[in-house]
Scaffold this active site. Structure first.
Site, PDB file in Angstrom:
ATOM      1  N   ASP A 169       0.842  -1.189   0.000  1.00  0.00           N
ATOM      2  CA  ASP A 169       0.000   0.000   0.000  1.00  0.00           C
ATOM      3  C   ASP A 169       0.880   1.243   0.000  1.00  0.00           C
ATOM      4  OD1 ASP A 169      -1.506   2.289   0.996  1.00  0.00           O
ATOM      5  OD2 ASP A 169      -3.111   0.864   1.425  1.00  0.00           O
TER       6      ASP A 169
ATOM      7  N   ASP B 253       0.325   3.797   2.847  1.00  0.00           N
ATOM      8  CA  ASP B 253       0.829   3.334   4.147  1.00  0.00           C
ATOM      9  C   ASP B 253       2.341   3.425   4.209  1.00  0.00           C
ATOM     10  OD1 ASP B 253      -1.685   2.799   4.996  1.00  0.00           O
ATOM     11  OD2 ASP B 253      -1.534   0.609   4.841  1.00  0.00           O
TER      12      ASP B 253
END
Ligand code: HSX
Ligand code: HSX
Length: 208
Positions: free
Chosen positions: A201, A204
C-alpha cells in the site's frame, strides 16, 4: 494512450528499492520521489510549446520554444498527495487540486468523498497524480469529476508509478484520448485487487 517510461537500469534499480518490503519509510520516500520526478518530467514533455526567440550572452539569437498553456496538479488522496512535491520541484507555483476517493476494501469499488479544484481548471492542463493504478476504478472516478468541471480528456495526463494491465485496459477503453504515463506495468491483480508483485500500500508506506 499509454506511455511507459524508458526501462533503464536506473529506473529498475529505483523500483527495486521501493518494492523491497525491507525498505524503510525514509528511503521509500526518497527513492519514490526520484521516480516521481521522472514521471513529472515526462508529463511535461507532452505539453504544447510555442516558438520563442532569445538573445544569448554572445549576442546571437536562439530560436527556441516556451511552454504554452497553464497547468495544475490534481492528487487523488491520500496516496496521490505523495506526488505533489515532485510536481512542485518542477513547477514552483503550480496550483494543486484534491480529490478524496477511497476504495472499499471488500468490494474494491471507489467512493468519492470530497473534491476541491482550482476554479479555472477547465482552462488548464491537468497532471492527475496517483502512484498506483490497480483496477482503474479510483482514477476513472477522478477523471469523471474533472470532466464534470469541463476539463477535456485530451488535456489530462495521468501519472502513476505502477499500473496493472487491467487498470490500463480500463482507461484505454473508457478514455481513449487520455494519456497515462507510468513507470512500470506489473503482472496483474491478486484476488483482493492488489497489484502484484507491486509494492504494497503506497499510502501506508509513504505516510505510515
Ligand atoms: C503555470 O502555472 C506555470 O507552470 C506555473 O507554475 C503555474 C502558476 O500559475 P497560476 O496557477 O498561479 O496561475 O502553468
Ligand atoms: C490505492 O488504491 C491507490 O493509491 C489508488 O487510489 C487506488 C487504486 O485502486 P483502483 O481503484 O485502481 O483499483 O490506494
Amino acid at each position: 494512450t499509454v506511455h511507459v517510461l524508458p526501462q533503464t537500469p536506473q529506473l529498475i534499480a529505483l523500483l527495486t528499492i521501493i518494492r523491497d518490503k525491507n525498505t524503510q519509510r525514509g528511503d521509500f520516500i526518497f527513492y519514490s520521489n526520484r521516480i516521481i520526478r521522472l514521471l513529472v518530467e515526462e508529463g511535461l514533455n507532452h505539453l504544447p510549446v510555442k516558438e520563442h526567440e532569445v538573445t544569448t550572452p554572445l549576442g546571437r539569437t536562439y530560436a527556441g520554444v516556451r511552454f504554452e498553456g497553464k497547468i495544475c496538479g490534481v492528487s487523488i488522496m491520500r496516496a496521490g498527495e505523495s506526488m505533489e512535491q515532485g510536481l512542485r520541484d518542477c513547477c514552483r507555483s503550480v496550483r494543486i487540486g484534491k480529490i478524496l476517493i477511497q476504495r472499499d476494501e471488500d468490494t474494491s469499488q471507489p467512493k468519492l468523498f470530497y473534491h476541491k479544484l482550482p476554479n479555472d481548471i477547465a482552462d488548464r492542463w491537468v497532471l492527475l497524480l496517483d502512484p498506483m493504478n490497480a483496477t482503474g476504478g479510483s482514477a476513472s472516478m477522478a477523471v469523471e469529476v474533472l470532466k464534470g468541471k469541463g476539463v477535456a480528456e485530451e488535456r489530462i495526463l495521468f501519472l502513476n508509478l505502477i499500473a496493472s494491465p487491467e487498470g490500463l485496459e480500463h482507461f484505454a477503453s473508457k478514455f481513449p484520448k487520455l494519456r497515462v504515463i507510468t513507470a512500470f506495468i506489473d503482472e496483474g491483480l491478486d484476488d483482493k485487487n492488489y497489484i502484484v508483485p507491486g509494492l504494497g500500500d503506497f499510502g501506508d508506506r509513504h505516510f505510515g
